[in-house]
Write an enzyme that holds these catalytic residues in place. Sequence first.
Site, PDB file in Angstrom:
ATOM      1  CG  HIS A 165      -2.081  -0.818   1.230  1.00 41.82           C
ATOM      2  ND1 HIS A 165      -2.523  -1.515   2.340  1.00 41.82           N
ATOM      3  CD2 HIS A 165      -2.952  -1.105   0.231  1.00 41.82           C
ATOM      4  CE1 HIS A 165      -3.619  -2.190   2.027  1.00 41.82           C
ATOM      5  NE2 HIS A 165      -3.893  -1.971   0.745  1.00 41.82           N
ATOM      6  CB  CYS A 261      -2.443   0.505   8.455  1.00 39.85           C
ATOM      7  SG  CYS A 261      -1.031   0.373   7.381  1.00 39.85           S
TER       8      CYS A 261
HETATM    9  N1  ARG Z   1      -3.657  -7.201   6.728  1.00 41.91           N
HETATM   10  C1  ARG Z   1      -4.093  -5.987   6.145  1.00 41.91           C
HETATM   11  C2  ARG Z   1      -4.152  -6.146   4.639  1.00 41.91           C
HETATM   12  O1  ARG Z   1      -3.282  -6.778   4.090  1.00 41.91           O
HETATM   13  C3  ARG Z   1      -3.193  -4.869   6.519  1.00 41.91           C
HETATM   14  C4  ARG Z   1      -3.616  -3.550   5.955  1.00 41.91           C
HETATM   15  C5  ARG Z   1      -2.664  -2.448   6.231  1.00 41.91           C
HETATM   16  N2  ARG Z   1      -3.206  -1.225   5.869  1.00 41.91           N
HETATM   17  C6  ARG Z   1      -2.570  -0.237   5.211  1.00 41.91           C
HETATM   18  N3  ARG Z   1      -3.179   0.899   4.997  1.00 41.91           N
HETATM   19  N4  ARG Z   1      -1.357  -0.398   4.714  1.00 41.91           N
HETATM   20  O2  ARG Z   1      -5.061  -5.690   4.008  1.00 41.91           O
END
Ligand code: ARG
Length: 693
Positions: A165, A261
Amino acid sequence: MARVLVCPPTSFGVEYVINPWMTGNVGAVSARTARRQWDALVHILSARCEVSTIDPAPGLPDMCFVANGGFALGRAFVPATFAVSQRTPETALFHDWASAAGYDVVALEEDIPFEGEGDALWWPGQALLWAGYGVRSSLECHRTLAERLRVHVASLRLIDARFYHLDTCFVPLPDKRVIYYPAAFDLRSRRLVESLVPADRRIEVSDEDALHFACNAVRLGNTLICNHASPALRRRLADWGYEVIATPLDEFIKAGGAAKCLTLLLDQEVPAGFESRAAVRSPIRSQALEMDGHLLDKSVLPRAFELVAEAGGSARLERFRGGARADQTSHARLKVSAPEQPLLERIVQQLHDATPDIAVAVAGETGDATLSAVKQAGVAPDDFCCSTIYPTDVRVAGRWLRVGAQRMDAAIRVSVQAEEAIAACVLPRDLRPGDLVVRGENGVRVHVPETPHAGTDFGFMSAGVSSERRVENAVEELALEMRRIRARHGRTVVVAGPVVIHTGGGRHLADLVRDGYVQALLAGNALAVHDLEANLYGTSLGVDLVRGAAVRGGHRHHLRTINRIRAAGSIAAAVRSGLIGGGVMFECVRGEVPFELAGSIRDDGPLPETRMDLIEAQAAYARQLVGADLILMLATMLHAIGVGNMTPAGVRLVCVDINPAVVTKLADRGSVESTGIVTDVGLFLNLLAQRLR
Ligand code: ARG
């Protein structure tokens, strides 16, 4: 007071693997530690902003990562459309929360993945959204975001699955600053960051910081809250006036997330003055391709997906019909997107080349261009396709041909030369009976460049008169370019009006011609008349060029000049006979620099060389413009616009005029390659000649 959204981690856990951080951690989360760490984070946030919560839902272990729930800007909220099925049920919950909170909910198409603020980071104080694609969110959603939210989007492609992300490797800060981890991005994206963020406003974090989620930071005022930051990073941020609060979040890192996150920003605004912008044109382009053949053999489709992704684009399978038996072919419709048109074209070409046994056709393509034979000489078919200055292709017998002699306001003629079909712009008046001309828009594609990014400094005409400093900078740049062109034996064409002489710029232009900086001069009768007058009498339209005052009886000088040149037979003859001993025309004749003088209704004389047949004059101008690298338009509206019409996009234009309207008119071409400078042309030429000496 800033506002953020959080979600208590009551259902949090690692129950599946959807990113590399989760590998090996299924079932390994301590709910108590997670809760303690989350409480500590929320404690820090609460001291600095207003914190709202969304209720967690059982069975959704990743919902505490609220940043992925959507994106809020002003009154709008765009709920996520998850790329991963495990998180899909969250969309409805965020949708409901947002409408209950009074947002205008902007829903994206279901099948275009967009994972919220995780991949959409607003640049505070700027009208720009930084958006990630390549792992979870799709490139296609960037275009929708740009159009629906009316904001400019800078698309950054993520290439390392650990930084899946954008908020794991990029922090946009106020004052045009960013913190980021360059290795997470492809080359084009790194270049984009470099082009939009000045070097002293970028902090590149180390591997160590990046891998400990230093970039997964929440900014509240001058405080950055994250899991970890090295002393070196803290020092650099302190120089920018930021205090860093690190709070351990390793229990969440087991699932691939940390401070950012776990937080969704709720008070982001488009800066005043930008919100009323008209529709934003996104540079992202898509093309649907129909593929027919043995698609299931040798994993043709997976390879196609890989090829598109590696080239920086994004592909979606829109339709698939597999062959029922081994000997039957399959059909697929693949939609390919790229951050900009040229890249899209390259990707489509690569797909063609990589799948020689598969028929790849551009979907929805209207087929070949419609051609009609000309019936009457000099008259095109009624609905003939009218050309622009932009690169154009026409499809003939299934093949795209690039149109030659590109110019504005012409017809497109297709002819066969040495058994090859060729297409070229031809003025309707030059058409002959039997010529094949393109009609309508079918099978024609025009490559119009996107308008430059809002807020970037476009040319020089924004303020009407350009400041001295800006004129100097522009001249500096131009001089450099002219030196380069001369060094490689390129072509600089000057289009000039008589004001060049009236303002005393004649001798400087003469210097440029003498020193080999000008390969052709295009003008009207008057420029030549006053240049010759200056040489014979020291005046320009009767005004003494040294004293700047009218000379008694000076109004006759220009007519006398014309008369004497006519007596000599031509300008060239007058130079050879010694009658004319200096000036612009003198240098042209002496240096064998071609000049073309186009006549007009108001001309006195005219001079023997002035072409009074306008069709001939246009053709003569056009001949000199072929292969031009740079066109310098000096204080002439008539000839500059005429030349503009004959010139394809891509040729560098510099237009100098005291009247901003003239300069703006040329900049209307919308091309980055045109520069307008609003200033006195005499002073301008003086400066330029000095720089070129
Ligand atoms: N386990 C979650 C996923 O893979 C973690 C999300 C992390 N969020 C972020 N904004 N980077 O979707």
